[in-house]
Design an enzyme around this catalytic site. Structure first.
Site, mmCIF file in Angstrom:
data_model
loop_
_atom_site.group_PDB
_atom_site.id
_atom_site.type_symbol
_atom_site.label_atom_id
_atom_site.label_comp_id
_atom_site.label_asym_id
_atom_site.label_seq_id
_atom_site.Cartn_x
_atom_site.Cartn_y
_atom_site.Cartn_z
ATOM 1 N N ASP A 124 0.529 1.434 -3.976
ATOM 2 C CA ASP A 124 0.707 2.282 -2.794
ATOM 3 C C ASP A 124 0.775 3.753 -3.197
ATOM 4 O O ASP A 124 0.124 4.600 -2.584
ATOM 5 C CB ASP A 124 1.969 1.911 -2.010
ATOM 6 N N HIS A 151 13.428 2.455 8.129
ATOM 7 C CA HIS A 151 12.380 3.370 7.693
ATOM 8 C C HIS A 151 11.958 4.242 8.857
ATOM 9 O O HIS A 151 11.688 3.758 9.947
ATOM 10 C CB HIS A 151 11.169 2.586 7.182
ATOM 11 N N SER A 189 1.048 0.615 3.896
ATOM 12 C CA SER A 189 1.760 1.462 2.931
ATOM 13 C C SER A 189 3.270 1.327 3.130
ATOM 14 O O SER A 189 4.025 1.086 2.177
ATOM 15 C CB SER A 189 1.294 2.914 3.123
ATOM 16 N N ARG A 201 -5.380 9.097 -0.623
ATOM 17 C CA ARG A 201 -5.561 9.313 0.818
ATOM 18 C C ARG A 201 -5.183 10.736 1.197
ATOM 19 O O ARG A 201 -5.818 11.351 2.052
ATOM 20 C CB ARG A 201 -4.688 8.316 1.602
ATOM 21 N N LYS A 231 6.108 -1.362 0.715
ATOM 22 C CA LYS A 231 7.282 -0.861 -0.014
ATOM 23 C C LYS A 231 8.552 -1.569 0.461
ATOM 24 O O LYS A 231 9.429 -1.872 -0.338
ATOM 25 C CB LYS A 231 7.422 0.652 0.196
#
Ligand code: URA
Length: 431
Positions: free
Chosen positions: A161, A82, A183, A168, A187
């Protein structure tokens, strides 16, 4: 339990219990807690922070709001990577086929562009026909058959999320380390990752502007991963200037294909080899970074990484002739190379300004759901530290509208700053 008490407790800098966090996240996911209360809570978290225990409970509560993917019947170790987001970050398009070609199957759920930072799904959709909406069954079958999948995130994974992120985004509560950490990690955990390589970006074009904040975010995500029983490593990488040269969807796919053929900009190639090597070590395909790096280099040199990328495109219904002949990919009508107005050393190539200019040109979205123009963007010819003569090509604009091109010319010129004195190059990674 009452939501108002949970908000007040966070406002007063007190620590929330596991039960309070679960009550809040579940209530919000089900629509029982309204957006205005969730916004107030998010602002209290942004201002007062969370302890590592609270952040981990929040992560697990968010990932438990939907399905969780179990890939243990498909792969021996479910690996994921990620990036926390950046400008010109097309790393996934190179790293995934390279590690898959090295015998480490990898199925990844990627995202769309967010603000000024690009998204892998938007880049892939430059290839006509490419499908990103795979079902869970298709995802697993392709991971088994091809050893590589790149799809969109199913709405059933960590739905709280998506809902919280959207809130947000419009309430000024994105840049909170515990909220970002939970967050991202919720995931990854819901998508079944057992081993995770996190590429935490820092600098002018990243959520985290300082090394200190990026280190704290990395530290919190690694701690969450370990507590959740996932092997997690975090890299800290530079996002002051765009990664590689290309910014914009089809342009980035072209640069990624170049890199898979052994070309492409040095910084981008180096970044990809390092991330791929980390994945090969974490995924237990290589004993150490030296061996892993050599495996990744070989997968580029012998063409097996590119062959894996072709297989991926074919498996997801993309027209592979566009990969074989990248000149067929969407091309802008107006292409202009802008010369450098100065001689000197490049002091700054401001990643965020360039990312924002690309969004205005149409490469990204102003609003969720807006269409994007895959053809437009920039090729930034130089890196911080380069010596440049006035009149040399500085950047090339790919646009489909003359007015937008003129605006982009101004903005991207302003993103370049020069110095008469020599400037050292920026590091690729930080310790
Ligand atoms: N990426 C995410 O997935 N979530 C955040 O909060 C920030 C970046």
């Amino acid at each position: 339990m009452r939501t108002i008490d949970i908000i007040t407790k966070k406002r007063e800098k007190e620590e929330l219990t596991k039960e309070e966090i679960i009550f809040f996240v579940e209530g919000f996911a089900k629509g029982e807690i309204p957006d205005y209360q969730a916004s107030a809570w998010a602002m209290a978290v942004l201002l007062n922070g969370m302890t590592p225990r609270e952040t981990t409970e929040l992560t697990l509560a968010i990932s438990a709001t939907g399905d969780t993917l179990d890939l243990s019947d498909v792969v021996d170790i479910a690996i994921d990577k990620h990036s926390s987001g950046g400008v010109g970050d097309k790393t996934t398009l190179v790293v995934l086929p390279v590690v898959a070609a090295c015998g480490l199957p990898v199925g990844k759920m990627s995202g769309r562009g967010l603000g000024f930072s690009g998204g892998t799904l938007d880049k892939l959709e430059s290839i006509p026909g490419f499908r990103i909406d795979l079902t869970t069954e298709e995802f697993k079958q392709q991971l088994r058959d091809v050893g590589m999948v790149l799809s969109g995130q199913s709405a059933d994974l960590a739905p709280a999320d998506g809902k919280l992120y959207a809130l947000r985004d419009v309430t000024g509560t994105v840049p909170s380390i515990p909220l970002i950490a939970s967050s991202i990690m919720s995931k990854k955990i819901a998508a079944g990752a057992q081993a995770i390589v996190l590429d935490v970006k820092l600098g002018l074009g990243a959520f985290m502007n300082t090394l200190e904040d990026a280190r704290e975010l990395a530290h919190q995500m690694v701690a969450i991963g370990e507590l959740a029983g996932r092997k997690t490593v975090a890299l800290l990488s530079d996002m002051n200037q765009p990664l590689g040269h290309a910014v914009g969807n089809a342009l980035e796919v072209i640069e990624a294909i170049d890199a898979l053929h052994g070309g492409g900009p040095d910084d981008f190639r180096e970044h990809c080899l390092h991330v791929a090597a980390e994945m090969l070590v974490l995924g237990e395909r290589a004993e150490n970074m030296n061996i892993a790096r050599k495996m990744a280099e070989d997968a580029i040199a012998d063409g097996s990484g590119f062959a894996k990328f072709r297989e991926l495109v074919i498996a997801q219904d993309g027209d592979v002739s566009y990969v074989d002949h990248p000149e067929k990919l969407p091309k802008a009508k107006l292409i202009e190379t802008v010369p450098s107005p100065h001689s000197g050393s490049l002091l700054e190539v401001h990643a965020r300004y360039i990312g924002e200019a690309a969004v205005e040109l149409g490469a990204g979205r102003a609003q969720k759901g807006d269409p994007i123009d895959h053809a437009v963007g920039f090729v930034i010819h130089h890196k911080v530290g380069d010596k440049i003569e006035a009149g040399e090509p500085l950047f090339t604009i790919h646009a489909n509208n003359a007015e937008l091109l003129a605006q982009a010319r101004k903005e991207v010129l302003a993103a370049h700053r020069f110095s008469d004195a020599p400037v050292p190059p920026l590091p690729l990674f930080y310790m």
